[in-house]
Design an enzyme around this catalytic site. Structure first.
Site, PDB file in Angstrom:
ATOM      1  N   LYS A   1       0.819  -1.223   0.000  1.00 22.85           N
ATOM      2  CA  LYS A   1       0.000   0.000   0.000  1.00 22.85           C
ATOM      3  C   LYS A   1       0.851   1.272   0.000  1.00 22.85           C
ATOM      4  CE  LYS A   1      -4.221  -1.690   2.247  1.00 22.85           C
ATOM      5  NZ  LYS A   1      -5.208  -1.373   3.289  1.00 22.85           N
TER       6      LYS A   1
ATOM      7  N   GLY B   1      -0.857   0.010   8.364  1.00 23.93           N
ATOM      8  CA  GLY B   1      -1.360   0.761   7.208  1.00 23.93           C
ATOM      9  C   GLY B   1      -2.803   1.211   7.326  1.00 23.93           C
TER      10      GLY B   1
ATOM     11  N   LEU C   1     -12.182  -3.835  12.712  1.00 22.85           N
ATOM     12  CA  LEU C   1     -11.983  -3.995  11.268  1.00 22.85           C
ATOM     13  C   LEU C   1     -12.060  -5.465  10.853  1.00 22.85           C
ATOM     14  CD1 LEU C   1     -11.238  -1.009  11.327  1.00 22.85           C
ATOM     15  CD2 LEU C   1      -9.287  -1.503   9.891  1.00 22.85           C
TER      16      LEU C   1
END
Length: 250
Positions: free
Chosen positions: A64, A130, A206
């Protein structure tokens, strides 16, 4: 046939490949989604060269941030976060242009916003990887003050053992951006003073496998509102499709 795909390493179970190939089949879209398991970011050039039908990519760990140097355009959000997880591949003649975006912010903010109360002024972000950068950006855009929690102390970051019951009352929103509690380690959870939680707390994980993590269960026991990352994932997929096929954004 148009192609889309995911770059990362190693690629285990991927939500994207099943989601998009099912979408293409259901909607009669002549396209295919492929997992590109690449051991080095330099392999991206070869993927682009050998797949001229490629229209878009998703980017996952560990690329990323590494992918930024390959892009011709980076959206303001992605630049601010310092990470890209969606690339639009634009073919102009023989040239290929790569445009980078971040769908984590969109997926997260749209899924957490309906749960926020006027009393929710501050948030703890568990983890500094990230995804946590995008979560921080999203929470701030919703008007919350943020503080990172890590095993190591750094600027604007505290350690887990520093979280007091008073802090849980002050920082009522807690977002887990770590893999702690993910299958097959569903019997684990971040170390927090769960006993201090009440109905004012909002716990957002998440993780989406299992669909109710131990972090969420412990929150529920004390009256907290909880949510997992599945809706965020779906909203991210919608956003990816828009970035790939919507009106080109500059």
């Amino acid at each position: 046939m148009d192609k889309y795909g995911l770059i990362g390493y190693p690629l285990g179970h991927s939500f994207s490949i099943s989601y998009f190939n099912e979408k293409f089949a259901n909607e009669g879209i002549d396209a295919k989604y492929i997992n590109f398991d690449i051991p080095d970011i330099k392999d991206l050039t070869e993927i682009l060269d050998s797949n001229p039908e490629l229209k878009g990519l998703n980017v996952t760990i560990p690329y990323k941030q590494q992918v930024l140097g390959y892009l011709d355009y980076i959206s303001p959000e992605a630049r601010s976060i310092g990470a890209v997880n969606v690339i639009r591949v634009v073919h102009k003649g023989k040239k290929v242009f790569l445009r980078g975006y971040n769908s984590d912010v969109i997926g997260f903010t749209k899924s957490i916003e309906p749960l926020l109360e006027p009393s929710h002024k501050k948030a703890l972000i568990l983890g500094t990887g990230g995804a946590s950068k995008a979560i921080n950006y999203g929470l701030k855009s919703l008007g919350l003050e943020t503080l990172f929690v890590s095993r190591y102390e750094r600027p604007n970051t505290i350690q887990y053992q520093s979280i007091t019951p008073e802090m849980v009352h002050e920082y009522q929103v807690i977002v887990n951006c770590t893999p702690v509690g993910m299958y097959p380690h569903a019997d684990e959870c971040p170390e927090l003073p769960y006993d201090a939680m009440d109905s004012h707390n909002l716990l957002y994980d998440l993780i989406y496998n299992p669909d109710e993590t131990l972090f969420m269960k412990k929150g529920i026991e004390h009256g907290a509102t909880v949510k997992n990352g599945l809706e965020m994932l779906l909203l991210q997929a919608f956003a990816s499709w828009e970035f790939w096929n919507g009106k080109e954004q500059s």
